[in-house]
Design a protein around this motif. Structure first.
Motif, PDB file in Angstrom:
ATOM      1  N   GLU A 109      -2.083  -4.083  -5.759  1.00  0.00           N
ATOM      2  CA  GLU A 109      -2.950  -4.313  -6.914  1.00  0.00           C
ATOM      3  C   GLU A 109      -3.141  -5.805  -7.179  1.00  0.00           C
ATOM      4  O   GLU A 109      -4.234  -6.247  -7.530  1.00  0.00           O
ATOM      5  CB  GLU A 109      -2.359  -3.636  -8.144  1.00  0.00           C
ATOM      6  CG  GLU A 109      -3.276  -3.670  -9.359  1.00  0.00           C
ATOM      7  CD  GLU A 109      -2.752  -2.824 -10.492  1.00  0.00           C
ATOM      8  OE1 GLU A 109      -3.565  -2.179 -11.169  1.00  0.00           O
ATOM      9  OE2 GLU A 109      -1.518  -2.809 -10.710  1.00  0.00           O
ATOM     10  N   GLU A 110      -2.076  -6.567  -7.001  1.00  0.00           N
ATOM     11  CA  GLU A 110      -2.161  -8.017  -7.219  1.00  0.00           C
ATOM     12  C   GLU A 110      -3.220  -8.653  -6.320  1.00  0.00           C
ATOM     13  O   GLU A 110      -4.044  -9.448  -6.764  1.00  0.00           O
ATOM     14  CB  GLU A 110      -0.788  -8.647  -6.952  1.00  0.00           C
ATOM     15  CG  GLU A 110      -0.749 -10.148  -7.168  1.00  0.00           C
ATOM     16  CD  GLU A 110       0.605 -10.744  -6.821  1.00  0.00           C
ATOM     17  OE1 GLU A 110       0.639 -11.925  -6.421  1.00  0.00           O
ATOM     18  OE2 GLU A 110       1.632 -10.023  -6.925  1.00  0.00           O
ATOM     19  N   SER A 124       6.170   2.253  -5.644  1.00  0.00           N
ATOM     20  CA  SER A 124       5.758   1.487  -6.824  1.00  0.00           C
ATOM     21  C   SER A 124       5.644   0.004  -6.487  1.00  0.00           C
ATOM     22  O   SER A 124       4.754  -0.692  -6.986  1.00  0.00           O
ATOM     23  CB  SER A 124       6.743   1.697  -7.984  1.00  0.00           C
ATOM     24  OG  SER A 124       8.036   1.257  -7.652  1.00  0.00           O
ATOM     25  N   SER A 125       6.520  -0.486  -5.605  1.00  0.00           N
ATOM     26  CA  SER A 125       6.448  -1.886  -5.177  1.00  0.00           C
ATOM     27  C   SER A 125       5.212  -2.133  -4.319  1.00  0.00           C
ATOM     28  O   SER A 125       4.532  -3.157  -4.457  1.00  0.00           O
ATOM     29  CB  SER A 125       7.707  -2.254  -4.389  1.00  0.00           C
ATOM     30  OG  SER A 125       7.635  -3.569  -3.904  1.00  0.00           O
ATOM     31  N   GLU A 132       2.233  -2.243  -6.716  1.00  0.00           N
ATOM     32  CA  GLU A 132       2.210  -3.488  -7.502  1.00  0.00           C
ATOM     33  C   GLU A 132       1.650  -4.651  -6.691  1.00  0.00           C
ATOM     34  O   GLU A 132       0.796  -5.410  -7.165  1.00  0.00           O
ATOM     35  CB  GLU A 132       3.632  -3.811  -7.970  1.00  0.00           C
ATOM     36  CG  GLU A 132       3.722  -5.088  -8.787  1.00  0.00           C
ATOM     37  CD  GLU A 132       5.148  -5.434  -9.190  1.00  0.00           C
ATOM     38  OE1 GLU A 132       5.353  -6.519  -9.747  1.00  0.00           O
ATOM     39  OE2 GLU A 132       6.059  -4.611  -8.933  1.00  0.00           O
TER      40      GLU A 132
END
Length: 338
Positions: free
Chosen positions: A86-87, A79-80, A83
């Motif tokens: 995606e950024e 998940s990290s 994230e």
């Protein structure tokens, strides 16, 4: 309720103008009068018109979509990675489509087919535990789509890879346990068929030899590394005539399962048995005793994988080769191994 999607033609019919004029007005073309632009935008609002960005992008030869395949989403590591990936991609005008293999080869193949059907501009993936056949990943390459692998990948695909030094991570763990006085160290690892787990096993075996410790086959166990696997495999180790005084587990979830059994059996950690996990999941600092673990630098991996993909965006022909970005891991020492 009318669920029909409003089109440019619908707006054109209301205003008795061409669809080309509507398109130009919505895109603020200088050749269209201010009055017409205002009228077009008003009607578009009234009809709840939603532009088809995907169709527009495909006409330009790009979908502005990146496919992402992860083994599971319930892991803080993955998940990290997502994230941070995606950024970076969002800032470059890309959106991601996340798929999950659940460690299944068949599901992974379905994910690849879906992403190719959606005409993504690239695929970033971490392979499922079951994956041995690489033909579906070769299919991505044959379509001229950049393929970036992270955490789990295979050298034979000759594509870009971002991850940590798994072999060296095992050496760090064994050196730490030896420094704590451990003389009989077991390893609950993943399956050798997966490159990262094979590297962790190789690192464990070589580190044991380096420190002149006994290398018994019964101390090395391969597993799926789930919480339940951790529970089952620690039971096997505890049933040995000569128990280990430390256990290195290649996943925090399996390490948590092992810790549960040790507490249920009133075996003191770390006094009677020291425990080390892998992945630095958030719960490792919250349980009692807190679990020593390896940090895999998920933030950097996510950003680097995204940046690697972006390096192919302006290339007419995608030519990839085995290009590895390997990060040093960090051993986070906590109460379970002190």
């Amino acid at each position: 309720m009318n669920k029909k999607r409003t089109t440019l033609k619908d707006i054109a019919n209301v205003l008795s103008i061409s669809t080309a004029a509507v398109s130009k007005a919505l895109n603020d073309d200088a050749r269209i009068s201010v009055k017409t632009k205002k009228a077009v935008k008003q009607v578009a609002k009234e009809l709840n018109y939603q532009p088809n960005h995907l169709a527009s992008a495909l006409r330009k030869g790009k979908s502005k979509l990146v496919g992402l395949i992860v083994p599971r989403t319930n892991s803080n590591f993955f998940s990290s990675v997502v994230e941070n990936m995606e950024e970076v991609l969002n800032k470059a005008g890309y959106n991601i489509i996340i798929t999950q293999s659940n460690e299944s080869f068949e599901k992974e193949c379905d994910n690849i087919d879906t992403l190719l059907y959606l005409q993504v501009d690239g695929i970033i993936a971490s392979m499922a535990n079951e994956t041995v056949d690489l033909s579906y990943y070769e299919k991505i390459k044959s379509n001229g789509i950049p393929l970036i692998l992270f955490d789990r990948g295979e050298n034979d695909l000759n594509v870009d890879y971002v991850g940590i030094n798994d072999y060296d991570s095992s050496h760090k763990i064994i050196a730490h346990l030896v420094a704590q006085g451990c003389k009989r160290i077991a390893h609950i690892g993943g399956y050798r068929r997966t490159r990262i787990f094979n590297n962790r096993i190789r690192g464990y075996v070589d580190a044991i030899k380096k420190h002149n410790l006994p290398h018994d086959d019964e101390l090395l166990i391969e597993s799926g590394l789930t919480l339940e696997d951790g529970r089952r495999q620690i039971e096997k180790l505890l049933a040995l005539k000569n128990r280990p005084d430390a256990v290195y587990v290649a996943s925090d979830y399996a390490a948590l399962g092992a810790l549960q059994v040790l507490k249920e059996r009133n075996i003191k950690v770390p006094e009677e048995l020291k425990l080390v996990g892998f992945g630095n999941e958030p719960f490792t600092s919250l349980v009692t005793p807190s679990i020593t673990s390896i940090s895999q630098h998920s933030k950097q991996i996510g950003k680097l994988a995204a940046q690697t993909f972006l390096g192919y965006v302006d290339k007419d022909v995608v030519e990839q080769s085995l290009n590895k970005i390997i990060l040093d891991s960090e051993l986070i020492i906590r109460d379970s191994s002190k």
